[in-house]
Design an enzyme around this catalytic site. Structure first.
Site, PDB file in Angstrom:
ATOM      1  N   GLY A 268      -0.311   8.130  -8.511  1.00 47.29           N
ATOM      2  CA  GLY A 268      -1.758   8.239  -8.645  1.00 47.29           C
ATOM      3  C   GLY A 268      -2.478   7.969  -7.333  1.00 47.29           C
ATOM      4  O   GLY A 268      -3.284   8.772  -6.876  1.00 47.29           O
ATOM      5  N   ALA A 269      -2.162   6.834  -6.734  1.00 53.74           N
ATOM      6  CA  ALA A 269      -2.824   6.453  -5.490  1.00 53.74           C
ATOM      7  C   ALA A 269      -2.100   5.248  -4.914  1.00 53.74           C
ATOM      8  O   ALA A 269      -1.248   4.662  -5.575  1.00 53.74           O
ATOM      9  CB  ALA A 269      -4.288   6.096  -5.740  1.00 53.74           C
ATOM     10  N   MET A 270      -2.453   4.904  -3.672  1.00 50.63           N
ATOM     11  CA  MET A 270      -1.735   3.838  -2.996  1.00 50.63           C
ATOM     12  C   MET A 270      -2.687   2.946  -2.210  1.00 50.63           C
ATOM     13  O   MET A 270      -3.531   3.429  -1.470  1.00 50.63           O
ATOM     14  CB  MET A 270      -0.670   4.469  -2.078  1.00 50.63           C
ATOM     15  CG  MET A 270       0.155   3.462  -1.323  1.00 50.63           C
ATOM     16  SD  MET A 270       1.094   2.389  -2.462  1.00 50.63           S
ATOM     17  CE  MET A 270       1.197   0.913  -1.481  1.00 50.63           C
ATOM     18  N   GLU A 271      -2.478   1.648  -2.367  1.00 45.61           N
ATOM     19  CA  GLU A 271      -3.412   0.634  -1.877  1.00 45.61           C
ATOM     20  C   GLU A 271      -3.210   0.205  -0.429  1.00 45.61           C
ATOM     21  O   GLU A 271      -3.607  -0.911  -0.068  1.00 45.61           O
ATOM     22  CB  GLU A 271      -3.298  -0.596  -2.783  1.00 45.61           C
ATOM     23  CG  GLU A 271      -1.974  -1.397  -2.671  1.00 45.61           C
ATOM     24  CD  GLU A 271      -0.923  -1.056  -3.718  1.00 45.61           C
ATOM     25  OE1 GLU A 271      -0.971   0.065  -4.255  1.00 45.61           O
ATOM     26  OE2 GLU A 271      -0.052  -1.901  -3.986  1.00 45.61           O
ATOM     27  N   ASN A 272      -2.615   1.033   0.442  1.00 45.62           N
ATOM     28  CA  ASN A 272      -2.408   0.666   1.844  1.00 45.62           C
ATOM     29  C   ASN A 272      -3.620  -0.072   2.410  1.00 45.62           C
ATOM     30  O   ASN A 272      -4.748   0.363   2.233  1.00 45.62           O
ATOM     31  CB  ASN A 272      -2.176   1.916   2.682  1.00 45.62           C
ATOM     32  CG  ASN A 272      -1.262   2.901   2.004  1.00 45.62           C
ATOM     33  OD1 ASN A 272      -0.137   2.580   1.701  1.00 45.62           O
ATOM     34  ND2 ASN A 272      -1.768   4.102   1.728  1.00 45.62           N
ATOM     35  N   HIS A 304      -8.842   0.113  -9.178  1.00 49.32           N
ATOM     36  CA  HIS A 304      -7.485  -0.446  -9.145  1.00 49.32           C
ATOM     37  C   HIS A 304      -7.002  -0.612  -7.702  1.00 49.32           C
ATOM     38  O   HIS A 304      -6.558  -1.696  -7.299  1.00 49.32           O
ATOM     39  CB  HIS A 304      -6.547   0.460  -9.935  1.00 49.32           C
ATOM     40  CG  HIS A 304      -5.126   0.015  -9.963  1.00 49.32           C
ATOM     41  ND1 HIS A 304      -4.596  -0.706 -11.009  1.00 49.32           N
ATOM     42  CD2 HIS A 304      -4.124   0.162  -9.076  1.00 49.32           C
ATOM     43  CE1 HIS A 304      -3.322  -0.970 -10.743  1.00 49.32           C
ATOM     44  NE2 HIS A 304      -3.008  -0.453  -9.581  1.00 49.32           N
ATOM     45  N   GLU A 305      -7.102   0.458  -6.934  1.00 55.40           N
ATOM     46  CA  GLU A 305      -6.602   0.384  -5.551  1.00 55.40           C
ATOM     47  C   GLU A 305      -7.435  -0.595  -4.734  1.00 55.40           C
ATOM     48  O   GLU A 305      -6.899  -1.364  -3.939  1.00 55.40           O
ATOM     49  CB  GLU A 305      -6.601   1.766  -4.894  1.00 55.40           C
ATOM     50  CG  GLU A 305      -5.817   2.852  -5.636  1.00 55.40           C
ATOM     51  CD  GLU A 305      -4.427   2.435  -6.074  1.00 55.40           C
ATOM     52  OE1 GLU A 305      -3.801   1.619  -5.382  1.00 55.40           O
ATOM     53  OE2 GLU A 305      -3.973   2.903  -7.146  1.00 55.40           O
ATOM     54  N   HIS A 308      -6.436  -4.143  -5.444  1.00 61.61           N
ATOM     55  CA  HIS A 308      -5.169  -4.525  -4.825  1.00 61.61           C
ATOM     56  C   HIS A 308      -5.389  -5.247  -3.489  1.00 61.61           C
ATOM     57  O   HIS A 308      -4.496  -5.958  -3.020  1.00 61.61           O
ATOM     58  CB  HIS A 308      -4.309  -3.288  -4.558  1.00 61.61           C
ATOM     59  CG  HIS A 308      -3.336  -2.961  -5.652  1.00 61.61           C
ATOM     60  ND1 HIS A 308      -2.545  -3.909  -6.263  1.00 61.61           N
ATOM     61  CD2 HIS A 308      -2.991  -1.770  -6.217  1.00 61.61           C
ATOM     62  CE1 HIS A 308      -1.769  -3.314  -7.163  1.00 61.61           C
ATOM     63  NE2 HIS A 308      -2.028  -2.021  -7.162  1.00 61.61           N
ATOM     64  N   GLU A 327       0.964  -5.536  -9.974  1.00 62.98           N
ATOM     65  CA  GLU A 327       0.524  -4.420 -10.817  1.00 62.98           C
ATOM     66  C   GLU A 327      -0.079  -4.871 -12.148  1.00 62.98           C
ATOM     67  O   GLU A 327      -1.128  -4.390 -12.551  1.00 62.98           O
ATOM     68  CB  GLU A 327       1.659  -3.415 -11.028  1.00 62.98           C
ATOM     69  CG  GLU A 327       2.131  -2.723  -9.745  1.00 62.98           C
ATOM     70  CD  GLU A 327       1.022  -2.015  -8.973  1.00 62.98           C
ATOM     71  OE1 GLU A 327      -0.072  -1.799  -9.531  1.00 62.98           O
ATOM     72  OE2 GLU A 327       1.252  -1.674  -7.790  1.00 62.98           O
TER      73      GLU A 327
HETATM   74  N1  PHE Z   1       1.101   0.840  -5.883  1.00 59.10           N
HETATM   75  C1  PHE Z   1       0.460   2.013  -6.410  1.00 59.10           C
HETATM   76  C2  PHE Z   1      -0.570   1.539  -7.423  1.00 59.10           C
HETATM   77  O1  PHE Z   1      -0.263   0.965  -8.418  1.00 59.10           O
HETATM   78  C3  PHE Z   1       1.371   2.951  -7.099  1.00 59.10           C
HETATM   79  C4  PHE Z   1       2.391   3.595  -6.227  1.00 59.10           C
HETATM   80  C5  PHE Z   1       3.686   3.153  -6.229  1.00 59.10           C
HETATM   81  C6  PHE Z   1       2.045   4.639  -5.404  1.00 59.10           C
HETATM   82  C7  PHE Z   1       4.645   3.734  -5.439  1.00 59.10           C
HETATM   83  C8  PHE Z   1       2.987   5.234  -4.629  1.00 59.10           C
HETATM   84  C9  PHE Z   1       4.296   4.789  -4.633  1.00 59.10           C
HETATM   85  O2  PHE Z   1      -1.710   1.667  -7.244  1.00 59.10           O
HETATM   86 ZN    ZN Z   2      -1.301  -0.719  -8.589  1.00 63.38          ZN
END
Ligand code: PHE
Ligand code: ZN
Length: 881
Positions: A268-272, A304-305, A308, A327
């Site tokens: 879905g998306a990533m919290e970098n 959500h992101e 994080h 999570e």
């Molecule tokens: N950590 C991300 C989330 O929960 C999900 C995710 C996991 C995205 C692994 C990419 C790879 O928002």
């Molecule tokens: Zn997450």
């Protein structure tokens, strides 16, 4: 024969890393198929590490170009290297500088892990173990470093260069057509939060002032032409930032917050840190292409992101077993956010439906695992409904058990004590114990034990002594590899409902601890006796779905009808309607199975009529109450010897009979609730639209000429995607005369929007009817089908496998064969997408014997394949176990 499976990674084997990496200076020279990565790190051995212990770095498909230690190239004998591993045999005892140069090929990266290109844009995905596809590193979440990233790329192809943290420098590279930018992230972080993006993107800019007065630049980067579709995401971001300050006192901590939308993304998306990368379906929205549900999803995923940043980034996981630490807690936080932005009861019902449809089957099948697993072969396979959704339920229960004030105290302590740490579930729970003096040892079992507890309930009223007795028992059904489950601590919110629909006042209860409206079930069996109960009450148990359990409770139709009509807990009102509908659907399925006539019971039809005409009920809640349990829900309830065709027949029959019985009321509802004026995605208007479309869904089932005409007209005149797609679904799924015309018109209109076209594929893939498989096969060769795009694969293949029970589980086995073929194809290029598709078989053992045997032989075909990714090998082994 297939190759040996590598041994599992186990929580009990956890060891601190031998070395620290304190700072990382990356220089990344981007080229489509030859990118050079120079990674300069300062490394030091940890206390307790033997002098000269080897330094072992992770890699994945890497090519080493050079390696230098303290400025001197390493002798060949001083290290050994493979694409997966770099070992320096005897590093110095004193801290040292290590510079590693690798070469990687972004264009050839089809796994979408590490550095890859999506529509020409360079982007990265490093969670969980993608950083090792960029450079050799201690790629584990308990190695926290401060990163400085210099990106170099063609000025023309990549005018935008982004990385984590704050921008510190930028300029042209002399004597070339290239430029650079440098980013510095002052917050130590694990490698999985590293990110960079480079490409020709449009920027939508805004700003936010934090509660302490700091100004933050907010940017959303999208493909040119999509700028106008970012408004909702930006608005959601600002509301998330404000909400986290107001609710948890948590403030943002960098000068910029960047979001990038890409079209090829596994998840879905990533919290970098400071640079969230999104699947574009969770960013882009306008009324023309996005449904109300899409708007709601965008709001939730953006939140959500963003959340994080504290729960995940500032406080991260010690190891991947602790995934639920970030999570579960972050899902809980985004659920609360949505509840505050929208309707709390509607959100609760929506979340519980998701939990029951995704997590319960996982927990009841071969892929069951605890919220915190103890072993894994491939961590990518543990981004599951159990870790996320059940993980959030556990946090919610913690709040219920402790009460809101004590929960807040514990959480405040967690932020204070663990800021900057990579930590564990134990440490998290200890904060709540320390802050409140509560012993959470039994509560902790929720993280350890897989399987959904079944709580059985028996009640009796004794008018003589005016007592009401509730016998409670709990048990976890057998779970693969889990012996002797222990009783969990189960918070049961409840009320005793009197005949007038109100909650009774009673005397004290004996046999259980009760706080406010919550009983705490802690033993395998407990007898609870309420005193001073004048008349026989109806027990409303598990209000708000206070624990992720199944109830085994036999309530009469009258009792359920009372709850449906007047339980003051909106969740249990909804649940009572659903329970009655489910009972009826089970009965009808049974009849269909034995080829008897299906005659729906009048009382259920009446109940639905009452709900439909209830003038007080919020439209969104009404729409939910009038949604029959899905075919998958019914299958799950039946649990074994499942015949999907019988279920489909039963459900369609009830739908048709309801439509016939309440035709005029449905017509009224569908017109009365149809919103007018310009489109707005707000919860209230969306609720009305949902009800209007739900009414149409029933109304449309009648085969009257004017019905089909009405659906066609509504489809043609729709000014928003919600209405358009629900009409298209009716036209296609109910096989209406203009079905093909509608599909053509939709395609013509949306050909250039891949998000809208995903819906076009999905509608067709989920159509019941025996010609669907043939259609899906032909759609796989459609010019617009793209096997390299995960969203498209999910739209066509995943939705066929998970959203079309009768055609996936066809009695000739061809549905299974088709998915197996597809898994094997996709596995070669993108193992994560393939293994996810493979999980659609997780309930195969519950099917009736013929289909069950066909599923097994399809699965064996995968299992016998020698060149399977670790991801798919892991899922297939567990599924067949
Ligand atoms: N950590 C991300 C989330 O929960 C999900 C995710 C996991 C995205 C692994 C990419 C790879 O928002
Ligand atoms: Zn997450």
């Amino acid at each position: 024969m297939r190759s040996e499976t590598a041994p599992a990674i186990r929580l009990e084997d956890y060891q601190q890393p031998a070395y620290r990496i304190d700072t990382v200076h990356l220089t990344i020279r981007l080229q489509p198929n030859e990118t050079e990565v120079v990674c300069a790190t300062s490394v030091a051995s940890r206390d307790g590490t033997d002098a000269g212990a080897p330094l072992i770095l992770d890699g994945d498909e890497l090519t080493l170009v050079g390696i230098a230690l303290n400025g001197k190239a390493l002798d060949e004998g001083a290290y050994s290297v493979t694409p997966e591993r770099l070992e320096i045999h005897t590093p110095p005892a004193e801290p040292f500088e290590l510079v590693i140069t690798t070469r990687i090929n972004p264009d050839a990266n089809t796994k979408l892990m590490g550095l890859y290109r999506s529509s020409g844009t360079y982007c990265t995905q490093c969670e969980a173990e993608g950083f090792r596809r960029i450079t050799y590193f201690l790629d584990r979440p308990d190695v926290l470093a401060v990163y400085t990233t210099r990106i170099e790329a063609s000025s023309k192809d990549c005018p935008i260069l982004l990385a984590n943290g704050n921008p510190v420098d930028a300029g042209r590279i002399e004597n070339s057509d290239r430029h650079f930018s440098v980013w510095h992230d002052p917050h130590p972080k694990p490698a999985y939060l590293f990110a960079l993006v480079a490409g020709d993107l449009a920027r939508v800019a805004d700003g936010y002032q934090t509660m302490s007065g700091k100004q933050v630049d907010l940017n959303i980067f999208v493909e040119h032409g999509n700028e106008a579709m970012c408004g909702w995401a930006m608005d959601s971001l600002k509301r998330s930032m404000k909400w986290d300050e107001e609710t948890f006192g948590l403030e943002y901590d960098l000068e910029v917050f960047n979001i990038v939308a890409v079209s090829d993304f596994n998840m879905g998306a990533m919290e970098n840190k400071g640079l969230n990368i999104f699947n574009d379906k969770y960013v882009l929205a306008d009324p023309e292409t996005a449904t109300d549900q899409d708007y709601a999803n965008i709001e939730a995923v953006i939140a959500h992101e963003y959340f994080h940043n504290w729960t995940g980034n500032r406080i991260t996981c010690r190891d991947w077993f602790q995934l639920c630490l970030k999570e579960g807690l972050t899902v809980f936080r985004d659920q609360e956010f949505t509840s505050d932005m929208r309707s709390r009861p509607v959100k609760r019902i929506t979340d519980v439906r998701l939990l029951k449809s995704h997590q319960f089957p996982e927990d009841a099948g071969p892929l069951a695992h605890p919220v915190r697993p103890r072993a894994y072969h491939e961590i990518n396979n543990f981004y599951t409904a159990t870790v996320y959704e059940k993980g959030a339920e556990v946090v919610r229960m913690l709040k219920t058990v402790l009460g809101a004030a004590d929960f807040k105290k514990g959480l405040d302590l967690y932020f204070e004590r663990h800021d900057g740490n990579a930590t564990t579930i134990e440490a998290f729970l200890t904060c709540f114990e320390d802050a409140t003096g509560t012993d959470l040892a039994q509560f902790a079992l929720w993280y350890e034990q897989a399987g959904t507890p079944v709580v059985s309930v028996k009640t009796r009223h004794d008018p003589g002594n005016r007592t009401f007795t509730v016998d409670l028992a709990q048990e976890i059904p057998p779970v693969p590899g889990q012996k002797n489950s222990k009783p969990a601590l189960i918070p049961l919110r409840f009320g005793l409902v009197a005949a007038n629909g109100e909650d009774m006042e009673t005397g004290a209860a004996d046999g259980i601890e009760i706080a406010n409206d919550t009983m705490l079930l802690e033993k395998a069996r407990q007898k609870v006796v309420f005193s001073d109960v004048p008349s026989k009450p109806v027990l409303s148990l598990l209000r708000g779905f206070s624990a992720p359990v199944r109830l085994d409770q036999h309530q009469s139709e009258d009792e359920l009808e009372l709850l449906a009509a007047s339980d003051r807990d909106p969740f249990n009102r909804w649940q009572a309607v659903q329970t009655l509908a489910m009972q009826e659907l089970l009965r009808l399925t049974q009849l269909a199975r034995s080829e008897k006539p299906l005659t729906p019971s009048q009382s259920v039809l009446d109940l639905f009529g009452t709900v439909l005409q209830d003038a007080e009920l919020d439209p969104a809640l009404k729409a939910l109450a009038l949604t029959l349990p899905s075919e998958a829900d019914i299958a799950q309830e039946i649990g074994k010897d499942v015949d999907p065709d019988a279920i489909h027949q039963a459900r369609q029959r009830l739908r048709a009979e309801f439509a016939l019985t309440h035709r005029s009321a449905l017509l009224k509802a569908l017109t009365d609730h149809m919103p007018t004026g310009t489109y707005s995605p707000d919860a209230q208007t969306a609720g009305k639209r949902a009800l209007s479309n739900r009414a149409l869904h029933y109304f449309a089932v009648s085969d009257a000429e004017e019905t089909a005409q009405r659906v066609w007209e509504r489809f043609s005149n729709a000014d928003n995607m919600t209405d358009r797609i629900s009409c298209l679904t009716l036209l296609v799924h109910d096989g209406m005369p203009k079905r093909n015309e509608a599909l053509k018109a939709y395609r013509l209109r949306h050909e250039n929007s891949s998000l809208a076209m995903d819906k076009w594929f999905m509608v067709q893939a989920t159509a019941p009817g025996s010609d669907t498989l043939k259609l899906v096969r032909s759609l796989k060769s459609d010019a617009l089908f793209d096997e390299t795009n995960p969203n498209r694969v999910r739209a066509l293949l995943q939705s066929f496998a998970t959203g079309n029970p009768t055609q996936f589980a066809r009695v000739d086995g061809t549905g299974f064969e088709f998915i197996v073929e597809s898994v094997l194809e996709i596995d070669k290029r993108n193992p994560q997408v393939a293994s996810r598709l493979l999980t659609s078989f997780r309930s195969w053992r519950a099917l009736e014997s013929k289909r069950c045997a066909l599923a097994e032989s399809a699965l064996l075909k995968i299992s016998s394949c020698e060149e399977l990714s670790r991801d798919s090998r892991d899922i297939i082994d567990r599924t067949l176990q």
